[in-house]
Design a protein around this motif. Structure first.
Motif, PDB file in Angstrom:
ATOM      1  N   ASN A 181      40.886  83.584  49.121  1.00  0.00           N
ATOM      2  CA  ASN A 181      42.424  83.499  48.636  1.00  0.00           C
ATOM      3  C   ASN A 181      42.493  81.950  48.243  1.00  0.00           C
ATOM      4  OD1 ASN A 181      45.910  84.055  50.229  1.00  0.00           O
ATOM      5  ND2 ASN A 181      45.202  83.179  48.143  1.00  0.00           N
ATOM      6  N   GLY A 182      41.838  81.005  48.889  1.00  0.00           N
ATOM      7  CA  GLY A 182      42.049  79.608  48.277  1.00  0.00           C
ATOM      8  C   GLY A 182      41.363  79.442  46.892  1.00  0.00           C
ATOM      9  N   PHE A 183      40.074  80.304  46.736  1.00  0.00           N
ATOM     10  CA  PHE A 183      39.645  80.255  45.318  1.00  0.00           C
ATOM     11  C   PHE A 183      40.529  80.637  44.198  1.00  0.00           C
ATOM     12  CE2 PHE A 183      35.097  81.695  47.019  1.00  0.00           C
ATOM     13  CZ  PHE A 183      34.989  80.362  47.688  1.00  0.00           C
ATOM     14  N   PHE A 184      41.360  81.774  44.422  1.00  0.00           N
ATOM     15  CA  PHE A 184      42.187  82.301  43.492  1.00  0.00           C
ATOM     16  C   PHE A 184      43.465  81.587  43.310  1.00  0.00           C
ATOM     17  CE2 PHE A 184      39.020  85.635  44.094  1.00  0.00           C
ATOM     18  CZ  PHE A 184      38.649  85.791  42.756  1.00  0.00           C
ATOM     19  N   ALA A 185      44.125  81.188  44.505  1.00  0.00           N
ATOM     20  CA  ALA A 185      45.381  80.304  44.413  1.00  0.00           C
ATOM     21  C   ALA A 185      45.665  79.044  43.428  1.00  0.00           C
ATOM     22  CB  ALA A 185      45.739  79.888  45.829  1.00  0.00           C
ATOM     23  N   ASN A 186      46.455  79.439  42.598  1.00  0.00           N
ATOM     24  CA  ASN A 186      46.764  78.240  41.639  1.00  0.00           C
ATOM     25  C   ASN A 186      48.371  77.798  42.130  1.00  0.00           C
ATOM     26  OD1 ASN A 186      47.823  80.556  40.400  1.00  0.00           O
ATOM     27  ND2 ASN A 186      46.076  80.825  39.041  1.00  0.00           N
ATOM     28  N   ALA A 207      42.832  81.251  61.398  1.00  0.00           N
ATOM     29  CA  ALA A 207      41.571  80.934  60.551  1.00  0.00           C
ATOM     30  C   ALA A 207      41.899  81.107  59.124  1.00  0.00           C
ATOM     31  CB  ALA A 207      40.746  82.186  60.974  1.00  0.00           C
ATOM     32  N   TYR A 208      42.824  81.797  58.709  1.00  0.00           N
ATOM     33  CA  TYR A 208      43.102  82.229  57.465  1.00  0.00           C
ATOM     34  C   TYR A 208      43.813  81.275  56.726  1.00  0.00           C
ATOM     35  CZ  TYR A 208      44.514  85.070  53.208  1.00  0.00           C
ATOM     36  OH  TYR A 208      44.442  85.780  51.894  1.00  0.00           O
ATOM     37  N   MET A 209      44.833  80.665  57.479  1.00  0.00           N
ATOM     38  CA  MET A 209      45.784  79.383  57.057  1.00  0.00           C
ATOM     39  C   MET A 209      44.634  78.234  56.825  1.00  0.00           C
ATOM     40  SD  MET A 209      48.509  80.633  56.072  1.00  0.00           S
ATOM     41  CE  MET A 209      49.064  79.075  55.713  1.00  0.00           C
ATOM     42  N   ASN A 210      43.851  78.090  57.795  1.00  0.00           N
ATOM     43  CA  ASN A 210      42.872  76.581  57.550  1.00  0.00           C
ATOM     44  C   ASN A 210      42.221  76.897  56.286  1.00  0.00           C
ATOM     45  OD1 ASN A 210      42.458  74.576  59.639  1.00  0.00           O
ATOM     46  ND2 ASN A 210      40.287  74.969  59.040  1.00  0.00           N
ATOM     47  N   THR A 211      41.509  77.755  56.233  1.00  0.00           N
ATOM     48  CA  THR A 211      40.502  77.638  54.964  1.00  0.00           C
ATOM     49  C   THR A 211      41.270  77.885  53.814  1.00  0.00           C
ATOM     50  OG1 THR A 211      40.040  80.028  55.345  1.00  0.00           O
ATOM     51  CG2 THR A 211      38.331  78.416  55.691  1.00  0.00           C
ATOM     52  N   VAL A 212      42.393  78.928  53.665  1.00  0.00           N
ATOM     53  CA  VAL A 212      43.268  78.760  52.160  1.00  0.00           C
ATOM     54  C   VAL A 212      43.866  77.396  51.997  1.00  0.00           C
ATOM     55  CG1 VAL A 212      45.222  79.735  53.228  1.00  0.00           C
ATOM     56  CG2 VAL A 212      44.565  80.586  50.903  1.00  0.00           C
ATOM     57  N   SER A 213      44.260  76.841  53.054  1.00  0.00           N
ATOM     58  CA  SER A 213      44.696  75.363  52.779  1.00  0.00           C
ATOM     59  C   SER A 213      44.002  74.480  52.599  1.00  0.00           C
ATOM     60  CB  SER A 213      46.129  75.086  53.658  1.00  0.00           C
ATOM     61  OG  SER A 213      45.423  75.110  54.985  1.00  0.00           O
ATOM     62  N   THR A 214      42.825  74.532  53.198  1.00  0.00           N
ATOM     63  CA  THR A 214      41.805  73.118  52.927  1.00  0.00           C
ATOM     64  C   THR A 214      41.324  73.297  51.620  1.00  0.00           C
ATOM     65  OG1 THR A 214      40.191  74.279  54.455  1.00  0.00           O
ATOM     66  CG2 THR A 214      41.422  72.209  55.204  1.00  0.00           C
ATOM     67  N   PHE A 215      41.031  74.679  51.094  1.00  0.00           N
ATOM     68  CA  PHE A 215      40.592  74.935  49.887  1.00  0.00           C
ATOM     69  C   PHE A 215      41.389  74.682  48.668  1.00  0.00           C
ATOM     70  CE2 PHE A 215      38.441  76.573  46.074  1.00  0.00           C
ATOM     71  CZ  PHE A 215      37.034  76.351  46.336  1.00  0.00           C
ATOM     72  N   SER A 239      38.506  83.764  58.019  1.00  0.00           N
ATOM     73  CA  SER A 239      38.322  82.332  57.527  1.00  0.00           C
ATOM     74  C   SER A 239      37.489  82.614  56.038  1.00  0.00           C
ATOM     75  CB  SER A 239      37.341  81.429  58.362  1.00  0.00           C
ATOM     76  OG  SER A 239      37.996  80.973  59.752  1.00  0.00           O
ATOM     77  N   LEU A 240      36.576  83.524  56.188  1.00  0.00           N
ATOM     78  CA  LEU A 240      36.185  83.801  54.718  1.00  0.00           C
ATOM     79  C   LEU A 240      37.135  84.230  53.800  1.00  0.00           C
ATOM     80  CD1 LEU A 240      32.948  85.689  55.647  1.00  0.00           C
ATOM     81  CD2 LEU A 240      32.890  83.716  54.530  1.00  0.00           C
ATOM     82  N   ALA A 241      38.078  85.182  54.359  1.00  0.00           N
ATOM     83  CA  ALA A 241      38.980  85.599  53.580  1.00  0.00           C
ATOM     84  C   ALA A 241      40.027  84.710  53.032  1.00  0.00           C
ATOM     85  CB  ALA A 241      39.931  86.932  54.469  1.00  0.00           C
ATOM     86  N   GLY A 242      40.387  83.752  53.804  1.00  0.00           N
ATOM     87  CA  GLY A 242      41.329  82.744  53.524  1.00  0.00           C
ATOM     88  C   GLY A 242      40.640  81.895  52.352  1.00  0.00           C
ATOM     89  N   LEU A 243      39.301  81.711  52.473  1.00  0.00           N
ATOM     90  CA  LEU A 243      38.545  81.038  51.560  1.00  0.00           C
ATOM     91  C   LEU A 243      38.446  81.691  50.193  1.00  0.00           C
ATOM     92  CD1 LEU A 243      36.956  78.319  51.469  1.00  0.00           C
ATOM     93  CD2 LEU A 243      35.105  79.675  51.995  1.00  0.00           C
TER      94      LEU A 243
END
Ligand SMILES: Nc1ncnc2c1ncn2[C@@H]1O[C@H](COP(=O)(O)OP(=O)(O)OP(=O)(O)O)[C@@H](O)[C@H]1O
Ligand SMILES: [Mg+2]
Lengths: 317, 256
Positions: free
Chosen positions: B160-165, B75-83, B154-158
């Motif tokens: 993470n995706g917002f902040f990841a640069n 769940a985490y990897m899916n949203t963090v990577s797609t976002f 999935s929320l948590a990964g998302l």
């Protein structure tokens, strides 16, 4: 609608400001209080040099950039109180490619339709027509990465039009597009404008603004410094600059007699001057003849709008 | 005629699910292989020498925990990577210019994560059948625990995706936070077996409640009361949904 009831302008922008603040870098004031009203159905061009704030302005209108101050209304709908409705009126052709190059051309357009709430069945014929009109039909099954630069630009246009927006924002749509294709794009945009779509386009090409737009605004350093119809701008700032080739070297004494016309010597046998309002070329040539200067050739110093543009920008440096 | 928001949501989910299947060797296969190794080593080689736990073999005990671990990571990897990728290649703008309400966009991303978790979870459970037989105490609890956990991560990964640069930033949390917490969250042991200090410490680990809720659905027992498990899980999910939505609306990390 009653006759007296005026339709809300397509776009009404007041006191719009944008400051970029990033940790570790200086604060940039990209927009310093922009006021702009664009009526429904207009073809409007926003001209400005690099870094003037064009993309920031377009980004705010499209909902991609958060404004720092001011108000924006799209067809009378505020982007603060009802951003989703405001967005539904707008189609955006961004300056930079922002689709996935790994996706197929038609998927990029069809998915965008979905995001706008249009069912696939409804979007299909619109998508097909757009791809045909924009010369992408043969490439519809190809991945976006296999498109040429000009094709990618046209894909951006197809994607922006899939929900039949009433306002189309184009951020330098003809950057990196060759002359022939550019003319094709102009024709396409003119046809679109003819069908009633409000078009707002930013450009570096003054010829483009002059050709397409009824009204033009010049923006530099985050401020709109001139706006009006192309005609108004031309007459307001009369900068028809002519270059004259003379038959013989011009004598200082003769030049002295023409001082009131602001004639400048470029070299021994070349003169330059600005035609003042109301003055005809005939008048001017007669004056030259009366001082004994024989003119071999008269040339225009370049695009008229370009001249205005450069002058205005220069003044604001 | 469907509502525009529903069509937008469907478009997002459809696209993500196609992507999950298209790159199945990256999305579906790795957790199956990892779990085959876990089943073989912990379940068969080591587990055969261990005592039963509450009347179940060690293998039966760890299967729910391992599946939950897989659900969390997928769940985490899916949203963090797609976002992150959408932000990186800028096609996130396709969503941002659209009139889709923010909560629908968030739901679209999250659904992709939930779908991938369920696919992977199902595959891992099927794989486990080669090693042991599975008992089911309460199907509803299994689904509720799996759904809430995959939704939460999935929320948590998302976020993470917002902040990841950077590419690295998408694996920091999974490596340094999620994996240790999961390993220490009672996947491999019952906290009853721990000394009191570590037992109390374990109770602070939210993943413990998820693993135990899920295991309860299969084996019918849990180290912590099952209702407490769902309070923790439900509470965290609501909290994270609020946080994620607020950050998305503000555009933190991805809007200028
Ligand atoms: N994300 C950002 N962060 C910080 N500063 C920015 C950002 N985007 C733009 N700027 C700054 O804001 C100013 C205006 O930029 P903008 O992109 O709006 O100009 P432009 O008129 O579109 O330029 P161009 O013709 O080169 O596209 C510039 O000084 C630019 O450096
Ligand atoms: Mg720009």
């Amino acid at each position: 609608m009653a006759e007296s009831e005026k339709k809300a302008p397509a776009l009404h922008v007041a006191g719009l400001k944008k400051t970029y603040q990033k940790k570790g870098s200086p604060v940039t004031e990209a927009l310093k209080g922009v006021d702009l009203t664009i009526e429904s159905g207009e073809f409007f061009a926003l001209l400005g040099p690099n870094g003037a704030g064009k993309t920031s302005l377009i980004g705010i209108l499209a909902g991609l950039v958060a404004k720092s101050a001011g108000t924006v209304e799209v067809n009378g709908i505020s982007i603060d109180t009802d951003p989703d409705t405001a967005k539904s009126f707008i189609g955006l052709v961004p300056q930079e490619f922002n689709f996935s190059i790994f996706e197929k051309v038609e998927d990029i357009v069809m998915d965008q339709a979905g995001y706008y709430g249009i069912s696939r069945a409804e979007a299909r014929p619109v998508c097909d027509q757009l791809l045909k009109d924009l010369g992408l039909w043969e490439k519809r099954q190809a991945k976006a990465q296999s498109l040429s630069g000009g094709m990618k630009r046209r894909l951006l246009i197809a994607r922006a039009l899939i929900h039949k927006p009433s306002i189309l924002l184009l951020d330098e749509p003809t950057a990196g597009v060759d002359v022939e294709l550019r003319r094709g794009m102009w024709e396409f945009l003119q046809k679109l404008s003819g069908s009633g779509v409000t078009i707002i386009l930013t450009t570096h090409y003054l010829e483009e603004a002059e050709q397409l737009a009824k009204r033009v605004a010049i923006i530099t350093k985050g401020q709109i410094i001139e706006q009006g119809t192309v005609k108004e701008l031309l007459s307001k700032l009369n900068y028809v600059t002519l270059i004259l080739d003379t038959k013989e070297p011009v004598k200082d004494a003769a030049l002295h007699l023409l001082e009131d016309m602001g004639v400048k010597r470029i070299d021994e046998m070349t003169l330059e001057f600005n035609l003042s309002p109301g003055q005809t070329v005939n008048d001017a040539i007669r004056r030259f003849a009366s001082t004994g200067i024989d003119i071999m050739n008269v040339r225009n110093a370049g695009s008229r709008l370009e001249e205005i543009f450069m002058n205005v920008i220069e003044k604001h440096k | 005629m469907h509502s525009p928001a529903l069509i937008g949501y469907y478009t997002m989910v459809r696209k993500d699910v196609f992507r999950i299947f298209r790159i199945w060797t990256q999305t579906l296969l790795p957790p199956v292989i990892t779990n085959v190794l876990y089943f073989t080593i912990f379940g068969t080689f080591i587990g055969s020498q261990l005592q039963e736990i509450n009347g179940h073999s060690y293998m039966q005990f760890i299967v729910p925990g391992l599946v939950m671990m897989t659900i969390i990571t997928s769940a985490y990897m899916n949203t963090v990577s797609t976002f992150y990728f959408a932000k990186f290649i800028k096609n996130i703008e396709e969503l941002l210019v659209s009139p889709m309400p923010s909560w629908v966009i968030v739901a679209g991303f999250v659904t992709g994560g939930v779908v991938r978790s369920f696919l992977v979870g199902t595959l891992v459970i099927l794989t486990s059948l080669f090693f042991t037989h599975i008992v089911v105490a309460n199907v509803l609890i299994i689904f509720a625990a799996a759904f809430l956990t995959s939704f939460l991560f999935s929320l948590a990964g998302l976020v993470n995706g917002f902040f990841a640069n950077s590419f690295d930033a998408i694996s920091i949390i999974p490596t340094f936070v999620l994996t240790p917490l999961t390993y220490l969250g009672g996947v491999f042991y019952s906290i009853e077996a721990l000394p009191p200090f570590f037992k109390t410490l374990s109770l602070l680990n939210p993943i413990l409640y998820m693993v135990n809720a899920f295991r309860y659905g299969f084996l019918g027992f849990s180290d912590v009361p099952i209702d407490v498990c769902f309070y923790v899980l439900g509470g965290l999910t609501v909290l994270f949904f609020g946080i994620t939505l607020a950050l998305f609306i503000k555009g933190t990390g991805f809007k200028n």
